[in-house]
Design a protein around this motif. Structure first.
Motif, PDB file in Angstrom:
ATOM      1  N   ARG A   8       1.397  10.503   3.116  1.00  0.00           N
ATOM      2  CA  ARG A   8       2.256   9.332   3.370  1.00  0.00           C
ATOM      3  C   ARG A   8       3.742   9.694   3.437  1.00  0.00           C
ATOM      4  N   SER A  11       5.741  13.208   8.254  1.00  0.00           N
ATOM      5  CA  SER A  11       5.827  12.594   9.580  1.00  0.00           C
ATOM      6  C   SER A  11       4.545  12.895  10.368  1.00  0.00           C
ATOM      7  N   LEU A  12       4.318  12.123  11.394  1.00  0.00           N
ATOM      8  CA  LEU A  12       3.192  12.406  12.274  1.00  0.00           C
ATOM      9  C   LEU A  12       3.382  13.756  12.962  1.00  0.00           C
ATOM     10  N   LEU A  42       5.788   8.660   7.127  1.00  0.00           N
ATOM     11  CA  LEU A  42       4.962   7.453   7.218  1.00  0.00           C
ATOM     12  C   LEU A  42       5.326   6.404   6.183  1.00  0.00           C
ATOM     13  N   PHE A  45       7.664   3.738   7.515  1.00  0.00           N
ATOM     14  CA  PHE A  45       7.266   2.866   8.624  1.00  0.00           C
ATOM     15  C   PHE A  45       7.309   1.395   8.193  1.00  0.00           C
ATOM     16  N   TYR A  62      -4.260   8.251  10.703  1.00  0.00           N
ATOM     17  CA  TYR A  62      -3.207   8.141   9.701  1.00  0.00           C
ATOM     18  C   TYR A  62      -2.647   6.724   9.620  1.00  0.00           C
ATOM     19  N   LEU A  63      -2.508   6.072  10.758  1.00  0.00           N
ATOM     20  CA  LEU A  63      -1.833   4.781  10.790  1.00  0.00           C
ATOM     21  C   LEU A  63      -2.729   3.607  10.433  1.00  0.00           C
TER      22      LEU A  63
END
Length: 127
Positions: A8, A11-12, A42, A45, A62-63
């Motif tokens: 978490r 970053s992606l 993340l 976000f 992930y999202l």
């Protein structure tokens, strides 16, 4: 898919191990924002960021868990456009993703199972 420790807070770009071009060189505001979000941890976000990136089908493993957590707190969480826009975009994810991620499918199903009336009343399509 087993997620890395502290995923978490990454970053992606880091999680997916991808190169990301300079957002300033992006051809459109949408592409620019997506490139910026690929570099953002993340945990930073917003609901709108999740809605945008899920809608663009970025890094769903992930999202989607983050979106489900958000939806568990508020099924009609608003991400820039209208109450429930995060749920609406999650419900548009292709069947193949849900088939490969049964645990996530079960989690979203448990959130909506007894709320079909409210969801339809909000103008969100269930399929």
């Amino acid at each position: 898919m087993k997620l890395e420790n502290n995923w978490r807070y990454k970053s992606l770009q880091n999680l997916e191990k991808i190169g990301v071009e300079d957002p300033a060189a992006a051809p459109t505001p949408l592409v620019r924002r997506c490139l910026e979000l690929l570099k953002l941890p993340l945990n930073e976000f917003t609901t709108g960021d999740l809605r945008l990136m899920i809608g663009q089908e970025f890094s769903l493993p992930y999202l989607v868990p983050l979106a489900i957590e958000e939806l568990a707190e508020d099924l009609f969480a608003e991400g820039d456009y209208y109450p429930g826009d995060l749920l609406a975009i999650v419900l548009k994810i292709k069947t193949a993703f849900w088939e490969e991620n049964q645990q996530l499918f079960n989690a979203i199903t448990s959130l909506i199972i007894n709320r079909h009336g409210q969801i339809k009343e909000a103008g969100i399509s269930l399929g």
